[in-house]
Design a protein around this motif. Structure first.
Motif, PDB file in Angstrom:
ATOM      1  N   SER A  65       0.827  -1.215   0.000  1.00 30.42           N
ATOM      2  CA  SER A  65       0.000   0.000   0.000  1.00 30.42           C
ATOM      3  C   SER A  65       0.857   1.261   0.000  1.00 30.42           C
ATOM      4  N   LEU A  69       1.150   4.232  -2.895  1.00 33.19           N
ATOM      5  CA  LEU A  69       1.063   5.676  -2.636  1.00 33.19           C
ATOM      6  C   LEU A  69       2.287   6.411  -3.192  1.00 33.19           C
ATOM      7  N   ARG A  72       2.022   6.473  -6.976  1.00 31.90           N
ATOM      8  CA  ARG A  72       1.026   7.464  -7.402  1.00 31.90           C
ATOM      9  C   ARG A  72       1.564   8.885  -7.245  1.00 31.90           C
ATOM     10  N   GLY A  73       2.302   9.123  -6.157  1.00 27.34           N
ATOM     11  CA  GLY A  73       2.910  10.440  -5.963  1.00 27.34           C
ATOM     12  C   GLY A  73       3.926  10.761  -7.034  1.00 27.34           C
ATOM     13  N   ALA A  84      -2.020  16.688  -6.338  1.00 23.50           N
ATOM     14  CA  ALA A  84      -2.304  15.258  -6.180  1.00 23.50           C
ATOM     15  C   ALA A  84      -1.083  14.539  -5.614  1.00 23.50           C
ATOM     16  N   GLU A  87      -0.877  15.083  -1.924  1.00 23.18           N
ATOM     17  CA  GLU A  87      -1.874  14.284  -1.207  1.00 23.18           C
ATOM     18  C   GLU A  87      -1.426  12.830  -1.072  1.00 23.18           C
ATOM     19  N   HIS A  88      -0.967  12.231  -2.169  1.00 17.95           N
ATOM     20  CA  HIS A  88      -0.524  10.834  -2.111  1.00 17.95           C
ATOM     21  C   HIS A  88       0.688  10.673  -1.194  1.00 17.95           C
ATOM     22  N   ALA A  92       1.345   8.699   2.358  1.00 17.03           N
ATOM     23  CA  ALA A  92       2.442   7.746   2.558  1.00 17.03           C
ATOM     24  C   ALA A  92       3.238   8.076   3.816  1.00 17.03           C
ATOM     25  N   ARG A 106       8.007  13.672  -1.033  1.00 23.12           N
ATOM     26  CA  ARG A 106       7.080  14.727  -0.625  1.00 23.12           C
ATOM     27  C   ARG A 106       7.784  16.083  -0.651  1.00 23.12           C
TER      28      ARG A 106
END
Length: 186
Positions: A65, A69, A72-73, A84, A87-88, A92, A106
């Motif tokens: 999972s 994340l 997707r990020g 977006a 957020e992902h 995480a 991030r």
């Protein structure tokens, strides 16, 4: 006596399971440390392969999972969808705060969102988790340079070169800082 034996068996089973699941993580940490050591001692011809292996290790979280994340990020960043991505990657880091690469990604998203303070804090968090994460150190150096903090930038670039002696962009940045004429003390 039967109830006590049952509880002891459960406790022993839980302990064995904990150790069994911890061994792969420890082995991965040992592998990453061995790669960091090899990179610090490598010649220019060897460095690219070692860096590739380090980046592969950084991408292993042990959680499907969290991997999703992070992917997707990264994908959102590549598409230019910074909100977006944030957020992902925040999801995480909320769910797996001990994974340095989540903080590094991030930070990249926040940097692209022109929020260098949050990006720098995320990179510092990543370095606290993995002091040899040369990508995090490079990102922090770049932020310091952008914020016109040449001494802090030079220290961070020098750290990058101690960790990854063949990181050309860090070497070029140090030369650029030196050419500016600032009295940069390492």
């Amino acid at each position: 006596m039967g109830v006590m034996t049952l509880w002891i068996n459960r406790i022993v089973a839980a302990g064995i399971a904990t150790v069994a699941f911890s061994l792969p993580a420890a082995a991965e940490g040992d592998r990453l440390q061995a790669l960091y050591d090899a990179l610090a001692q490598s010649g220019p011809g060897e460095a690219a392969g070692i860096v590739r292996d380090i980046r592969m290790e950084w991408s292993k979280t042990g959680s499907p999972s969290i991997d999703l994340l992070l992917r997707r990020g990264r994908d959102a960043l590549e598409r230019g969808e910074v909100r977006a991505a944030i957020e992902h990657l925040t999801a995480a880091t909320d769910h797996a705060p001990g994974i340095a690469q989540g903080w590094v990604l991030r930070a990249r998203a926040f940097f692209e969102a022109e929020r260098p303070g949050i990006a720098a804090a995320d990179l510092e968090r990543a370095l606290a988790l993995d002091p040899q994460h040369f990508q995090a150190a490079f990102g922090l150096a770049a932020i310091f340079e952008q914020l016109d903090r040449p001494e802090a930038a030079a220290r961070a670039y020098a750290l990058v070169l101690r960790l990854h002696p063949h990181y050309d962009r860090a070497r070029e940045a140090l030369e650029r800082l030196d050419a500016r004429g600032d009295d940069v003390a390492l």
